[in-house]
Design an enzyme around this catalytic site. Structure first.
Site, PDB file in Angstrom:
ATOM      1  N   ARG A  98       0.820  -1.230   0.000  1.00  0.00           N
ATOM      2  CA  ARG A  98       0.000   0.000   0.000  1.00  0.00           C
ATOM      3  C   ARG A  98       0.848   1.273   0.000  1.00  0.00           C
ATOM      4  NH1 ARG A  98      -2.719  -3.438   3.490  1.00  0.00           N
ATOM      5  NH2 ARG A  98      -4.616  -4.260   2.575  1.00  0.00           N
ATOM      6  N   LYS A 104       2.760  11.505 -10.562  1.00  0.00           N
ATOM      7  CA  LYS A 104       1.888  10.660 -11.386  1.00  0.00           C
ATOM      8  C   LYS A 104       2.648   9.385 -11.710  1.00  0.00           C
ATOM      9  CE  LYS A 104      -1.237  13.701 -13.957  1.00  0.00           C
ATOM     10  NZ  LYS A 104      -1.556  14.252 -15.292  1.00  0.00           N
ATOM     11  N   GLU A 129       8.898  19.316 -24.048  1.00  0.00           N
ATOM     12  CA  GLU A 129       8.331  19.574 -22.713  1.00  0.00           C
ATOM     13  C   GLU A 129       8.906  20.869 -22.118  1.00  0.00           C
ATOM     14  OE1 GLU A 129       5.823  17.946 -21.573  1.00  0.00           O
ATOM     15  OE2 GLU A 129       5.884  15.930 -22.437  1.00  0.00           O
ATOM     16  N   LYS A 186       6.900  23.118 -13.371  1.00  0.00           N
ATOM     17  CA  LYS A 186       6.159  21.913 -12.991  1.00  0.00           C
ATOM     18  C   LYS A 186       5.928  21.886 -11.483  1.00  0.00           C
ATOM     19  CE  LYS A 186       4.808  17.450 -13.688  1.00  0.00           C
ATOM     20  NZ  LYS A 186       4.646  16.342 -14.561  1.00  0.00           N
ATOM     21  N   GLU A 200      -4.809  17.086  -9.977  1.00  0.00           N
ATOM     22  CA  GLU A 200      -5.387  17.509 -11.265  1.00  0.00           C
ATOM     23  C   GLU A 200      -6.895  17.787 -11.154  1.00  0.00           C
ATOM     24  OE1 GLU A 200      -3.564  16.428 -15.376  1.00  0.00           O
ATOM     25  OE2 GLU A 200      -5.057  14.898 -14.932  1.00  0.00           O
ATOM     26  N   ARG A 259      -3.794  21.713 -13.078  1.00  0.00           N
ATOM     27  CA  ARG A 259      -2.675  20.839 -13.502  1.00  0.00           C
ATOM     28  C   ARG A 259      -2.812  20.469 -14.974  1.00  0.00           C
ATOM     29  NH1 ARG A 259       0.453  15.974 -10.304  1.00  0.00           N
ATOM     30  NH2 ARG A 259       1.695  15.301 -12.090  1.00  0.00           N
ATOM     31  N   ASN A 305      -0.823  19.504 -19.784  1.00  0.00           N
ATOM     32  CA  ASN A 305      -1.159  18.646 -20.926  1.00  0.00           C
ATOM     33  C   ASN A 305      -1.226  19.425 -22.238  1.00  0.00           C
ATOM     34  OD1 ASN A 305      -1.336  16.528 -19.162  1.00  0.00           O
ATOM     35  ND2 ASN A 305      -3.548  16.703 -18.878  1.00  0.00           N
ATOM     36  N   HIS A 342      -0.769  17.876 -25.612  1.00  0.00           N
ATOM     37  CA  HIS A 342      -0.769  16.425 -25.429  1.00  0.00           C
ATOM     38  C   HIS A 342      -1.997  15.713 -25.984  1.00  0.00           C
ATOM     39  CE1 HIS A 342       2.680  17.258 -22.957  1.00  0.00           C
ATOM     40  NE2 HIS A 342       2.828  15.994 -22.622  1.00  0.00           N
ATOM     41  N   HIS A 345      -1.073  12.891 -28.226  1.00  0.00           N
ATOM     42  CA  HIS A 345      -1.259  11.465 -27.894  1.00  0.00           C
ATOM     43  C   HIS A 345      -1.906  10.717 -29.057  1.00  0.00           C
ATOM     44  CE1 HIS A 345      -0.975  11.986 -23.249  1.00  0.00           C
ATOM     45  NE2 HIS A 345       0.171  11.587 -23.761  1.00  0.00           N
ATOM     46  N   HIS A 359       7.571  10.735 -27.981  1.00  0.00           N
ATOM     47  CA  HIS A 359       6.524  11.475 -27.275  1.00  0.00           C
ATOM     48  C   HIS A 359       6.680  12.983 -27.525  1.00  0.00           C
ATOM     49  CE1 HIS A 359       3.729  12.589 -24.111  1.00  0.00           C
ATOM     50  NE2 HIS A 359       4.657  13.353 -23.570  1.00  0.00           N
TER      51      HIS A 359
HETATM   52  N1  GLY Z   1       2.683  15.084 -17.385  1.00  0.00           N
HETATM   53  C1  GLY Z   1       1.592  15.866 -16.984  1.00  0.00           C
HETATM   54  C2  GLY Z   1       1.427  15.922 -15.516  1.00  0.00           C
HETATM   55  O1  GLY Z   1       2.294  15.555 -14.764  1.00  0.00           O
HETATM   56  O2  GLY Z   1       0.382  16.353 -15.088  1.00  0.00           O
END
Ligand code: GLY
Length: 266
Positions: A113, A135, A177, A219, A229, A233, A237, A240, A244, A256
């Site tokens: 956990r 993430k 990025e 970031k 998010e 946040r 994206n 993206h 994507h 990417h």
């Molecule tokens: N890569 C996008 C984020 O971390 O929200």
């Protein structure tokens, strides 16, 4: 130029700019009993044998790229951790690009956990995006990152020396990025990049450090204000959504960052 940048999320941690990631990692984990190092076969050779106090290292070799982010690999990682007797006070370290730090972080997030983990990004996109912000996740056949969890590392170690190993193509792709951070928040990044070439940036370590640090700072601020998010946040994206789609359409043959560049232009 900051030596470290703090991230304030569900836990506070630092993105440490180090000139020797092995020394920094050793200092960070010297009190731990066990450490699982998640790496690709190619990276395993570069990493060599690590040492930190009495810590016992287990090297978990996973496939490169998105292939390494599968539920099968996750299952294998859980088994390796259990077989080596990992407890809650032990630690996972992901060394590689974004796919590796994502799956290493997700194994750490779910084993018992949640145990601690450290991200050591070896790509530019990893350093300025994937490794920061907590993430973690895996892909399903139905799409990328369909399972995952928000679980911050206890530290991110950025050593610019890794970037010397990147091809020009990967180096340039990672800059998507960085440029994204310029568009969404820090316009100085765009000014610094104007008229530059990949070759010139590769030779200018002060400029590279400045650009990477600025992007990490962007970031860190976004993640600190909206870890899960819920509202802003999403700005990370930028480029993206369309990117994507292009990435999937290319069967992941395009990088990417190349797809994100196309997405930002769109
Ligand atoms: N890569 C996008 C984020 O971390 O929200």
């Amino acid at each position: 130029m900051p030596h470290k940048i703090s991230v304030h999320a569900e836990r506070d941690y630092e993105v440490l700019f180090t000139q020797d990631w092995k020394v920094s990692l050793s200092e960070l984990i010297s009190e731990r009993s066990r450490c699982a190092v998640v790496v690709t076969q190619a990276m395993r050779e570069q990493v060599g044998n690590l040492e930190a106090g009495d810590c016992e290292f287990t090297y978990c070799i996973v496939p490169d790229g998105e292939e390494g982010k599968s539920p099968q690999v996750l299952l294998q990682l859980w088994d390796w951790l259990a077989a080596a007797g990992f407890t809650r006070s032990d630690i996972v370290v992901g060394i590689g690009g974004g796919a590796i730090t994502d799956i290493a972080g997700f194994a750490a997030a779910t084993y018992l956990r949640g145990i601690d983990w450290v991200a050591i990004p070896t790509s530019i996109a990893g350093a300025v995006d994937a490794a920061i912000g907590g993430k973690t996740g895996a892909n399903l056949d139905y799409g990328k990152n369909l399972v995952g969890s928000f679980h911050s590392p206890i530290a991110v170690l950025v050593d610019l020396a890794w970037f010397e190993t990147l091809s020009d193509r990967d180096f340039a792709a990672g800059f998507a990025e960085v440029i994204k951070c310029g568009f969404i928040s820090d316009g100085e990044i765009l000014t610094l990049l104007k008229g530059q070439t990949v070759g010139a940036i590769r030779k200018d370590s002060a400029l590279l450090l400045d650009l990477v640090s600025r992007s990490v700072q962007v970031k860190a601020v976004v993640v600190g204000s909206d870890f899960k998010e819920s509202f802003n946040r999403e700005i990370l994206n930028y480029g993206h959504t369309f990117g994507h789609a292009v990435e999937k359409h290319s069967s992941y043959q395009l990088r990417h960052g190349e797809c994100v560049s196309i997405g930002m232009a769109f």
